[in-house]
Design a protein around this motif. Structure first.
Motif, short mmCIF file in Angstrom:
data_model
loop_
_atom_site.label_atom_id
_atom_site.label_comp_id
_atom_site.label_asym_id
_atom_site.label_seq_id
_atom_site.Cartn_x
_atom_site.Cartn_y
_atom_site.Cartn_z
N THR A 1 -4.80 3.99 5.21
CA THR A 1 -3.97 4.09 6.41
C THR A 1 -3.93 2.72 7.06
OG1 THR A 1 -4.68 6.38 6.71
CG2 THR A 1 -3.61 5.32 8.57
N TRP A 2 -2.79 2.06 6.96
CA TRP A 2 -2.64 0.69 7.44
C TRP A 2 -2.44 0.63 8.94
CZ3 TRP A 2 -4.00 -2.72 3.99
CH2 TRP A 2 -3.82 -2.45 2.63
N GLY A 3 -3.09 -0.31 9.57
CA GLY A 3 -2.89 -0.62 10.99
C GLY A 3 -2.29 -2.01 11.10
N LYS A 4 -1.25 -2.15 11.89
CA LYS A 4 -0.56 -3.43 12.02
C LYS A 4 -1.43 -4.45 12.75
CE LYS A 4 4.08 -5.08 12.85
NZ LYS A 4 5.43 -4.71 13.26
N ILE A 5 -1.41 -5.69 12.26
CA ILE A 5 -2.14 -6.80 12.90
C ILE A 5 -1.20 -7.99 13.06
CG2 ILE A 5 -4.42 -6.12 12.06
CD1 ILE A 5 -4.13 -8.33 9.89
N ASN A 6 -1.60 -8.94 13.85
CA ASN A 6 -0.85 -10.18 13.98
C ASN A 6 -0.92 -10.91 12.64
OD1 ASN A 6 -0.37 -13.03 14.42
ND2 ASN A 6 -0.51 -12.58 16.61
N PRO A 7 0.21 -11.38 12.09
CA PRO A 7 0.18 -12.09 10.81
C PRO A 7 -0.79 -13.27 10.79
CG PRO A 7 2.43 -11.56 11.36
CD PRO A 7 1.59 -11.20 12.56
N GLY A 8 -1.05 -13.87 11.96
CA GLY A 8 -2.01 -14.96 12.05
C GLY A 8 -3.44 -14.54 11.77
N ASN A 9 -3.71 -13.22 11.82
CA ASN A 9 -5.06 -12.70 11.56
C ASN A 9 -5.28 -12.36 10.08
OD1 ASN A 9 -5.74 -12.95 14.24
ND2 ASN A 9 -5.12 -10.87 14.73
N PHE A 10 -4.25 -12.57 9.25
CA PHE A 10 -4.42 -12.36 7.81
C PHE A 10 -5.40 -13.41 7.30
CE2 PHE A 10 -3.33 -12.49 3.33
CZ PHE A 10 -3.17 -11.15 3.03
N PRO A 11 -6.33 -13.06 6.42
CA PRO A 11 -7.34 -14.01 5.95
C PRO A 11 -6.73 -15.30 5.39
CG PRO A 11 -7.84 -11.81 5.17
CD PRO A 11 -6.48 -11.75 5.80
N LYS A 12 -7.37 -16.40 5.70
CA LYS A 12 -6.92 -17.72 5.25
C LYS A 12 -7.57 -18.03 3.90
CE LYS A 12 -4.97 -18.57 9.32
NZ LYS A 12 -4.49 -17.30 9.75
N ILE A 13 -7.09 -17.38 2.88
CA ILE A 13 -7.60 -17.57 1.53
C ILE A 13 -6.51 -18.24 0.71
CG2 ILE A 13 -8.37 -16.39 -0.57
CD1 ILE A 13 -9.71 -14.36 1.25
N LYS A 14 -6.87 -19.32 0.07
CA LYS A 14 -5.91 -20.09 -0.71
C LYS A 14 -5.31 -19.24 -1.83
CE LYS A 14 -5.36 -24.41 -3.14
NZ LYS A 14 -5.95 -25.68 -3.52
N MET A 15 -3.98 -19.32 -1.96
CA MET A 15 -3.28 -18.59 -3.01
C MET A 15 -3.43 -19.31 -4.34
SD MET A 15 0.46 -17.54 -1.68
CE MET A 15 0.73 -17.25 0.05
N LYS A 16 -3.34 -18.52 -5.41
CA LYS A 16 -3.26 -19.11 -6.74
C LYS A 16 -1.95 -19.89 -6.83
CE LYS A 16 -5.41 -14.99 -8.46
NZ LYS A 16 -5.07 -13.73 -9.07
N ALA A 17 -1.92 -20.93 -7.64
CA ALA A 17 -0.75 -21.80 -7.75
C ALA A 17 0.51 -21.02 -8.11
CB ALA A 17 -1.00 -22.90 -8.76
N GLU A 18 0.42 -20.08 -9.06
CA GLU A 18 1.61 -19.33 -9.48
C GLU A 18 2.14 -18.42 -8.37
OE1 GLU A 18 -1.92 -17.00 -11.25
OE2 GLU A 18 -1.40 -19.09 -11.06
N ASP A 19 1.24 -17.85 -7.57
CA ASP A 19 1.66 -17.00 -6.45
C ASP A 19 2.28 -17.85 -5.35
OD1 ASP A 19 0.76 -14.71 -7.74
OD2 ASP A 19 -1.22 -14.82 -6.80
N ASN A 20 1.70 -19.01 -5.09
CA ASN A 20 2.24 -19.91 -4.08
C ASN A 20 3.67 -20.32 -4.45
OD1 ASN A 20 2.07 -21.33 -1.68
ND2 ASN A 20 1.37 -23.18 -2.70
N LYS A 21 3.90 -20.62 -5.72
CA LYS A 21 5.25 -20.98 -6.20
C LYS A 21 6.23 -19.85 -5.98
CE LYS A 21 4.86 -24.06 -10.06
NZ LYS A 21 4.98 -24.21 -11.49
N SER A 22 5.79 -18.61 -6.23
CA SER A 22 6.67 -17.45 -6.12
C SER A 22 7.01 -17.09 -4.68
CB SER A 22 6.01 -16.23 -6.78
OG SER A 22 5.81 -16.48 -8.14
N THR A 23 6.26 -17.59 -3.72
CA THR A 23 6.53 -17.25 -2.32
C THR A 23 7.10 -18.42 -1.53
OG1 THR A 23 4.27 -17.79 -1.67
CG2 THR A 23 4.73 -15.48 -2.25
N ILE A 24 7.34 -19.53 -2.18
CA ILE A 24 7.77 -20.74 -1.47
C ILE A 24 9.11 -20.55 -0.75
CG2 ILE A 24 9.03 -22.02 -3.27
CD1 ILE A 24 6.75 -24.25 -2.25
#
Length: 180
Positions: free
Chosen positions: A41-64
């Motif tokens: 059951t998801w509860g909405k949070i401020n997007p700034g509170n999403f964990p600051k974990i570095k993305m894998k290079a391929e995922d970063n490319k796909s979301t650019i």
């Protein structure tokens, strides 16, 4: 081809969506743990509170080319689950799931889900009162195996999979009959 005929009364508690999350095993021993899966059951949070974990290079490319959308959290036992939308062309086109150990904040699991031909992002579960269908689940499903997470995509051409919340366990791809 193997078919099963089940009495409709036996499936009554599954409502109209029983076929989305029903798994069967044919073999000598039942591999399943009973009653240890929970709907997320998801509860909405401020997007700034999403964990600051570095993305894998391929995922970063796909979301650019996408912008960050809404973010949500779910807390279960010793784990915190976070999910964030990535928007492209005014539609949810990707989601990032990050699962952290509650006490240590160590990364337990991470996955990106992308919309593509035959794959849509599943609707998120927001509150128990609004469940028409429950999509995301987590918990212990298999004996002597780590917890699992499932239900983040709806697949039109192919079959879904179950992911273990352990980097050393490979996902289980479900054999299904997905004819149109």
């Amino acid at each position: 081809m193997i078919g099963f005929e089940a009495d409709a009364k036996a499936l009554s508690k599954f409502k109209d969506f029983y076929f989305h999350h029903t798994v069967a095993y044919i073999g000598k021993e039942d591999p399943f743990v009973k009653g240890q899966m929970k709907p997320i059951t998801w509860g909405k949070i401020n997007p700034g509170n999403f964990p600051k974990i570095k993305m894998k290079a391929e995922d970063n490319k796909s979301t650019i080319d996408k912008r960050i959308g809404d973010a949500y959290v779910f807390e279960n036992d010793s784990l915190h689950y976070f999910i964030q939308d990535y928007l492209g062309d005014e539609m949810n086109s990707a989601r990032r799931l990050v699962v952290l150990h509650a006490r240590t904040k160590a990364l337990v699991y991470e996955e990106f889900f992308f919309e593509e031909d035959g794959v849509e992002l599943a609707r998120l579960n927001y509150s128990k009162e609004s469940y028409n269908s429950i999509y995301q689940w987590t918990g212990n499903l298999f004996k002597a195996k780590p917890p699992v997470v499932l239900g983040f995509t709806s697949i039109s051409f192919g079959c879904p999979y179950i992911s273990f919340l352990d980097k050393n366990e490979k996902s289980i791809y479900i054999s299904c009959d997905n004819r149109h």
